[in-house]
Design a protein around this motif. Structure first.
Motif, PDB file in Angstrom:
ATOM      1  N   ASN A 111     -29.012 -16.589 -45.668  1.00 28.67           N
ATOM      2  CA  ASN A 111     -29.862 -17.658 -45.143  1.00 28.67           C
ATOM      3  C   ASN A 111     -30.795 -17.181 -44.038  1.00 28.67           C
ATOM      4  N   SER A 112     -31.165 -15.903 -44.074  1.00 28.42           N
ATOM      5  CA  SER A 112     -32.218 -15.433 -43.183  1.00 28.42           C
ATOM      6  C   SER A 112     -33.529 -16.089 -43.607  1.00 28.42           C
ATOM      7  N   LEU A 113     -34.540 -16.009 -42.743  1.00 32.21           N
ATOM      8  CA  LEU A 113     -35.830 -16.587 -43.098  1.00 32.21           C
ATOM      9  C   LEU A 113     -36.388 -15.933 -44.353  1.00 32.21           C
ATOM     10  N   ASP A 114     -36.273 -14.601 -44.461  1.00 35.31           N
ATOM     11  CA  ASP A 114     -36.749 -13.907 -45.655  1.00 35.31           C
ATOM     12  C   ASP A 114     -36.025 -14.392 -46.908  1.00 35.31           C
ATOM     13  N   ALA A 115     -34.702 -14.512 -46.811  1.00 37.79           N
ATOM     14  CA  ALA A 115     -33.910 -14.934 -47.966  1.00 37.79           C
ATOM     15  C   ALA A 115     -34.275 -16.349 -48.392  1.00 37.79           C
ATOM     16  N   LEU A 116     -34.494 -17.235 -47.441  1.00 36.33           N
ATOM     17  CA  LEU A 116     -34.856 -18.610 -47.774  1.00 36.33           C
ATOM     18  C   LEU A 116     -36.259 -18.680 -48.378  1.00 36.33           C
ATOM     19  N   CYS A 117     -37.164 -17.863 -47.880  1.00 39.98           N
ATOM     20  CA  CYS A 117     -38.506 -17.820 -48.476  1.00 39.98           C
ATOM     21  C   CYS A 117     -38.430 -17.363 -49.923  1.00 39.98           C
ATOM     22  N   ARG A 118     -37.610 -16.355 -50.197  1.00 39.08           N
ATOM     23  CA  ARG A 118     -37.458 -15.900 -51.582  1.00 39.08           C
ATOM     24  C   ARG A 118     -36.813 -16.978 -52.439  1.00 39.08           C
ATOM     25  N   ARG A 119     -35.833 -17.679 -51.893  1.00 35.12           N
ATOM     26  CA  ARG A 119     -35.174 -18.760 -52.638  1.00 35.12           C
ATOM     27  C   ARG A 119     -36.175 -19.837 -53.042  1.00 35.12           C
ATOM     28  N   PHE A 120     -37.105 -20.160 -52.145  1.00 37.85           N
ATOM     29  CA  PHE A 120     -38.060 -21.234 -52.401  1.00 37.85           C
ATOM     30  C   PHE A 120     -39.416 -20.720 -52.905  1.00 37.85           C
ATOM     31  N   SER A 121     -39.472 -19.441 -53.293  1.00 44.74           N
ATOM     32  CA  SER A 121     -40.704 -18.847 -53.836  1.00 44.74           C
ATOM     33  C   SER A 121     -41.882 -18.977 -52.880  1.00 44.74           C
ATOM     34  N   ILE A 122     -41.639 -18.741 -51.598  1.00 40.83           N
ATOM     35  CA  ILE A 122     -42.683 -18.778 -50.576  1.00 40.83           C
ATOM     36  C   ILE A 122     -43.195 -17.351 -50.356  1.00 40.83           C
ATOM     37  N   ASP A 123     -44.481 -17.184 -50.354  1.00 40.00           N
ATOM     38  CA  ASP A 123     -45.115 -15.865 -50.265  1.00 40.00           C
ATOM     39  C   ASP A 123     -44.769 -15.165 -48.953  1.00 40.00           C
ATOM     40  N   LEU A 124     -44.182 -13.982 -49.077  1.00 43.24           N
ATOM     41  CA  LEU A 124     -43.781 -13.201 -47.910  1.00 43.24           C
ATOM     42  C   LEU A 124     -44.666 -11.971 -47.704  1.00 43.24           C
ATOM     43  N   SER A 125     -45.737 -11.853 -48.453  1.00 47.56           N
ATOM     44  CA  SER A 125     -46.508 -10.612 -48.453  1.00 47.56           C
ATOM     45  C   SER A 125     -47.100 -10.276 -47.088  1.00 47.56           C
ATOM     46  N   ALA A 126     -47.369 -11.294 -46.262  1.00 47.05           N
ATOM     47  CA  ALA A 126     -47.971 -11.035 -44.941  1.00 47.05           C
ATOM     48  C   ALA A 126     -46.932 -10.670 -43.894  1.00 47.05           C
ATOM     49  N   ARG A 127     -45.657 -10.794 -44.208  1.00 43.58           N
ATOM     50  CA  ARG A 127     -44.611 -10.588 -43.200  1.00 43.58           C
ATOM     51  C   ARG A 127     -44.096  -9.153 -43.240  1.00 43.58           C
ATOM     52  N   THR A 128     -44.896  -8.239 -42.726  1.00 44.24           N
ATOM     53  CA  THR A 128     -44.468  -6.843 -42.656  1.00 44.24           C
ATOM     54  C   THR A 128     -43.606  -6.579 -41.431  1.00 44.24           C
ATOM     55  N   THR A 129     -43.818  -7.364 -40.364  1.00 39.66           N
ATOM     56  CA  THR A 129     -42.952  -7.348 -39.187  1.00 39.66           C
ATOM     57  C   THR A 129     -42.751  -8.793 -38.756  1.00 39.66           C
ATOM     58  N   HIS A 130     -41.805  -9.017 -37.841  1.00 41.21           N
ATOM     59  CA  HIS A 130     -41.639 -10.346 -37.278  1.00 41.21           C
ATOM     60  C   HIS A 130     -42.878 -10.693 -36.453  1.00 41.21           C
ATOM     61  N   ASN A 131     -43.288 -11.938 -36.524  1.00 40.64           N
ATOM     62  CA  ASN A 131     -44.457 -12.405 -35.784  1.00 40.64           C
ATOM     63  C   ASN A 131     -44.262 -13.892 -35.583  1.00 40.64           C
ATOM     64  N   ALA A 132     -44.298 -14.348 -34.348  1.00 41.35           N
ATOM     65  CA  ALA A 132     -43.884 -15.712 -34.050  1.00 41.35           C
ATOM     66  C   ALA A 132     -44.712 -16.769 -34.777  1.00 41.35           C
ATOM     67  N   LEU A 133     -46.030 -16.615 -34.802  1.00 46.78           N
ATOM     68  CA  LEU A 133     -46.856 -17.636 -35.437  1.00 46.78           C
ATOM     69  C   LEU A 133     -46.707 -17.621 -36.951  1.00 46.78           C
ATOM     70  N   LEU A 134     -46.706 -16.429 -37.555  1.00 48.70           N
ATOM     71  CA  LEU A 134     -46.505 -16.343 -38.995  1.00 48.70           C
ATOM     72  C   LEU A 134     -45.121 -16.854 -39.371  1.00 48.70           C
ATOM     73  N   ASP A 135     -44.104 -16.511 -38.567  1.00 49.68           N
ATOM     74  CA  ASP A 135     -42.757 -17.001 -38.847  1.00 49.68           C
ATOM     75  C   ASP A 135     -42.702 -18.525 -38.780  1.00 49.68           C
ATOM     76  N   CYS A 136     -43.448 -19.120 -37.860  1.00 52.25           N
ATOM     77  CA  CYS A 136     -43.507 -20.583 -37.789  1.00 52.25           C
ATOM     78  C   CYS A 136     -44.124 -21.167 -39.049  1.00 52.25           C
ATOM     79  N   GLN A 137     -45.184 -20.537 -39.534  1.00 52.77           N
ATOM     80  CA  GLN A 137     -45.814 -21.016 -40.757  1.00 52.77           C
ATOM     81  C   GLN A 137     -44.830 -20.976 -41.929  1.00 52.77           C
ATOM     82  N   LEU A 138     -44.135 -19.838 -42.063  1.00 50.38           N
ATOM     83  CA  LEU A 138     -43.163 -19.702 -43.145  1.00 50.38           C
ATOM     84  C   LEU A 138     -42.013 -20.687 -42.981  1.00 50.38           C
ATOM     85  N   LEU A 139     -41.516 -20.812 -41.751  1.00 54.49           N
ATOM     86  CA  LEU A 139     -40.392 -21.717 -41.505  1.00 54.49           C
ATOM     87  C   LEU A 139     -40.779 -23.164 -41.762  1.00 54.49           C
ATOM     88  N   SER A 140     -42.034 -23.521 -41.510  1.00 54.35           N
ATOM     89  CA  SER A 140     -42.452 -24.902 -41.777  1.00 54.35           C
ATOM     90  C   SER A 140     -42.313 -25.222 -43.261  1.00 54.35           C
TER      91      SER A 140
END
Length: 228
Positions: free
Chosen positions: A133-162
């Motif tokens: 249930n990491s953010l990456d794992a949940l994004c993969r579960r819900f087919s959310i594009d992770l291509s921009a997440r090469t490192t942790h980044n607070a604003l991008l992580d907020c977008q993905l988490l939303s």
């Protein structure tokens, strides 16, 4: 009546504010009825100390990147004004709350009450107890594009988490994107998150077996166990 909440994330110099680790980035997105608006907050922060190489490997931020950035005491009031008294959503929220409250304590501001905490990691573990249930794992579960997440980044992580939060709460996202002007303010460009509807997630065989075992052991007299 519209319900406002704030989804936020931090990046830090390490994992323990009690040992001197500090916040170096804060991002927050306004949610109305659990859906993101275009109103957001983002700032890089001078931690007034070094950044260990181990931390830089995680978020990609070096101390040189923070030269001339404001110290937390200079942004504290703006951050508090943005979050107001609304509920605060974060992934592994106790981590972010601990850091924010440590920073607020340093500048003689009241701590944020833990009663305001909504932890998406806790929500995900309750919903998918046998899965990562990491953010990456949940994004993969819900087919959310992770291509921009090469490192942790607070604003991008907020977008993905939303987007993840929408799926965890069963809602529907209206779409979230930042204009070129917004990107210039933060110094970075972020991909727009398009309209996204809830996704049907097929349970794994392990999850199905765990469900059957739970029904058999814990709900012996339930309708599920009654034969035709």
């Amino acid at each position: 009546m519209n319900q406002r909440s704030i989804l936020f994330d931090t990046e830090t110099t390490g994992v323990d504010p009690d040992k001197g680790d500090r916040i170096i980035e804060i991002a927050a997105i306004e949610l109305i009825n659990d859906l993101p608006t275009e109103n957001f907050y983002h700032v890089l922060v001078d931690p007034e100390r070094d950044i260990p190489i181990e931390a830089t490997r995680v978020h990609g931020i070096k101390i040189e990147d923070l030269k001339g950035k404001p110290k937390f005491k200079e942004i504290a009031d703006d951050f508090l004004e943005f979050i107001q008294d609304d509920p605060l959503v974060a992934h592994n929220a106790p981590f972010d709350f601990k850091f924010v409250n440590a920073e607020l304590s340093r500048v003689k501001r009241p701590a944020i009450s833990l009663d305001r905490m909504i932890d998406t990691l806790k929500l995900a573990r309750a919903k998918y107890p046998l899965s990562p249930n990491s953010l990456d794992a949940l994004c993969r579960r819900f087919s959310i594009d992770l291509s921009a997440r090469t490192t942790h980044n607070a604003l991008l992580d907020c977008q993905l988490l939303s987007e993840v939060y929408i799926q965890l709460t069963g809602g529907r996202q209206r779409g979230l994107g930042f204009s070129n002007e917004d990107s210039e303010k933060t110094g970075k460009v972020y991909k727009k998150i398009h309209d996204h509807t809830p996704i049907f997630v097929k349970p794994t065989q392990q999850e199905l077996e765990a469900h059957d075992k739970f029904i058999e052991e814990k709900m012996k007299n339930s309708l599920w166990n009654q034969k035709d």
